[in-house]
Scaffold this active site. Structure first.
Site, PDB file in Angstrom:
ATOM      1  N   LYS A 197      10.819  41.685  28.274  1.00 52.81           N
ATOM      2  CA  LYS A 197      12.003  41.130  27.614  1.00 52.81           C
ATOM      3  C   LYS A 197      13.128  40.885  28.612  1.00 52.81           C
ATOM      4  O   LYS A 197      13.314  41.660  29.553  1.00 52.81           O
ATOM      5  CB  LYS A 197      12.460  42.106  26.522  1.00 52.81           C
ATOM      6  N   SER A 212      15.290  41.070  18.071  1.00 53.32           N
ATOM      7  CA  SER A 212      15.745  40.372  19.249  1.00 53.32           C
ATOM      8  C   SER A 212      14.644  40.123  20.275  1.00 53.32           C
ATOM      9  O   SER A 212      14.842  39.402  21.247  1.00 53.32           O
ATOM     10  CB  SER A 212      16.871  41.164  19.913  1.00 53.32           C
ATOM     11  N   SER A 271      14.257  45.037  16.241  1.00 51.93           N
ATOM     12  CA  SER A 271      14.029  44.031  17.270  1.00 51.93           C
ATOM     13  C   SER A 271      12.620  43.989  17.832  1.00 51.93           C
ATOM     14  O   SER A 271      12.238  43.007  18.467  1.00 51.93           O
ATOM     15  CB  SER A 271      15.020  44.234  18.423  1.00 51.93           C
TER      16      SER A 271
END
Length: 551
Positions: free
Chosen positions: A151, A224, A248
């Site tokens: 990420k 996210s 997320s």
């Protein structure tokens, strides 16, 4: 470099708000720098980009950019089998790195799932691993040659990271703690994945662009960690690292039909993940975890990191045993089924997914293994009120200042999640202390309610519906509740898909509750006395018993 080489088409069916001319110029430079690394023979034709199918998930396998071996590598393995195949010399680390790098950049053009792509560096790292294997006759470690996507905000040496806005972008000189552990085990890093502005949406829309759901580009991939969700669903990654402070990991896993695990906080290493303090963690802690293709991949990732004893470098982590899939059960598992959370009623596809799970678990042939009962989460509406305040003890002012410093626009979902806290402004230390007191009071009441309902694990929705329409993920109550009480959770896909015949109650508020059916329903599971949480459905465990870890 000619102008053509600076351009690479990315499917974007819905525009994102524009910032100032200066901001847009900086953003264009970042995108051009990315595009300059992508060779023309890996760029999809302009007509496909301008007029894509609604479902782009099959394009990587049919576009002709991957040969038969690369298709087999990227489509026929999870992380466990890939590691085994490389260790058995059935394929080389270089072959694997090339295959996943190529598929990742194809996936990016169709879903905007990446922020950085570094195939050359990945191949170089893989060559070093192959040389070691040839010389020593054994792999470097248990992840030898396994490509892992990371990420955006998680530092990898020599790459950029940001805290969810353009102004926060920095070049990282060192690996973060988790990345360094994975690298020592032989993992290969080849890309970083998109995240939303402020890293605080259940949709991934940022200065890199809007990440799309591979199975319906008009729907969200979640957030996210939405870049991870889309990339893994496109089979451009076999295993990725996400983070979760409100859903997320679980939301994009559910939206994209993959597996995702959010552990309890302070279990897996996060040292070095953020370059700046994040005030939300004064009351709600973030957790990193795997996003992947199988249950055993979640087990592999978690077991390896815990066995690395990360608490020796980060004293805030809790030393603990891991029994995982080898956990012995001495009595039937008491499973609570969540039909709704008492706050927002799930949409019909999710209701059918819950019914599917209940029917399978309640089969008389499983009577010696499971006891099935209804479960109602304690005060989900109250929990949602608490978390919206606790995410922003500064009223969102610091985040907004960072976003707007270079003319970046504040996106609608950023403004939405900050709205409750914004009117209270910057809180005092005593204000924050009072929020913590209310949090702890709620946690105790939640634990009492769980105990009274006598369950070990619960299964329920990961979201009010399947993947929602873009810019409409306003309600996180099915996931954020478990961040507030700090229980772990796993998301898993179900075979239930939306149907044309699905009907909503006459009084169901479709627009308000983000109703926009997608291709698949996910469930979530929550465990007490276990270390689990499952969703496309989902599971959860109380913090009071997290020394007994199982998956």
């Amino acid at each position: 470099m000619d102008g053509k080489s600076l351009q690479m088409g990315i499917v974007q069916p819905k525009a994102i708000p524009q910032g100032t001319p200066e901001y847009e110029e900086q953003r264009a430079t970042i995108l051009e720098t990315f595009a300059a690394k992508v060779p023309h023979d890996l760029r999809l034709p302009a007509p496909l980009i301008s007029s894509p199918p609604v479902d782009v998930s099959t394009v990587p396998a049919t576009c002709g950019f991957l040969d038969a071996t690369e298709l087999e590598i990227t489509e026929s393995h999870d992380a466990v089998s890939l590691a085994e195949a490389i260790a058995a010399k059935k394929m080389t680390a270089v072959q694997v790195a090339i295959a996943f790098s190529k598929r990742a950049i194809i996936a990016h053009q169709l879903t905007c799932c990446l922020t950085q792509w570094f195939m050359e560096e990945a191949v170089k790292q893989a060559q070093e691993l192959d040389t070691y294997m040839e010389k020593n006759g054994k792999p470097v470690g248990p992840l030898h040659g396994v490509p892992i996507s990371i990420k955006e905000h998680i530092p990898i040496a020599g790459t950029y990271s940001s805290q969810g806005c353009l102004a926060s972008t920095i070049l990282d000189k060192e690996d973060s703690h988790m990345v360094s552990i994975l690298r020592r085990m032989g993992a290969v890093f080849y890309c970083k994945t998109n995240q939303p502005q402020a890293i605080m949406h259940l949709e991934t829309t940022s200065h890199y662009g809007r990440t799309l759901n591979p199975f319906n580009i008009h729907l969200s991939a979640g957030g996210s960690s939405g870049g991870e969700g889309a990339l893994i669903a496109m089979k451009g990654s076999v295993l990725g690292v996400g983070t979760d402070i409100g859903g997320s990991i679980r939301c994009p896993s559910a939206f994209c039909g993959i597996y995702g695990f959010k552990p309890t906080s302070c279990i897996l290493p996060m040292k070095g993940f953020l370059s700046h303090a994040f005030s939300a963690e004064l009351n709600i802690l973030c957790s990193p975890g795997p996003m992947c293709r199988s249950l055993r991949d979640m087990e592999l990732f978690t077991k390896l990191l815990i066995c690395a004893e990360p608490w020796l470098e980060d004293p805030k982590l809790i030393p603990m045993p891991w029994t995982g899939l080898n956990t012995n059960m001495t009595r039937p598992l008491k499973i609570g089924i969540i039909d709704h959370d008492g706050f927002i009623t799930p949409q019909p596809p999710v209701q059918r997914a819950i019914a599917w799970a209940r029917q399978r678990l309640a089969d008389p042939k499983h009577a010696a293994l499971f006891q099935i009962k209804p479960f109602m989460p304690y005060s989900a509406a109250e929990a949602w009120t608490h978390v919206r305040r606790m995410y922003w003890p500064d009223g969102g002012t610091v985040t907004k200042q960072a976003i707007t410093a270079v003319g970046e626009p504040i996106l609608p979902l950023t403004d939405s999640i900050m709205s409750d806290a914004a009117r209270h402004g910057m809180l005092s230390a005593e204000d924050v202390n009072q929020l913590r007191f209310r949090r702890d009071e709620f946690r105790l009441r939640f634990a009492d309610s769980w105990t009274e309902q006598r369950v070990d694990v619960v299964i329920g929705p990961a979201f009010v519906g399947p993947a929602c329409a873009h810019d409409s993920a306003f309600y996180w109550s099915y996931t954020s509740l478990y961040n507030l009480v700090d229980y772990p959770g796993v998301v898993f896909p179900t075979p239930i898909k939306t149907e044309v015949e699905d009907r909503y109650a006459d009084d169901y508020c479709v627009a308000t509750l983000c109703s926009f059916p997608s291709w698949v329903s996910s469930l979530e599971s929550y465990v007490v006395k276990r270390y689990v949480h499952l969703s496309s459905l989902e599971w959860v465990i109380p913090q009071t018993d997290r020394a007994s870890n199982s998956l």
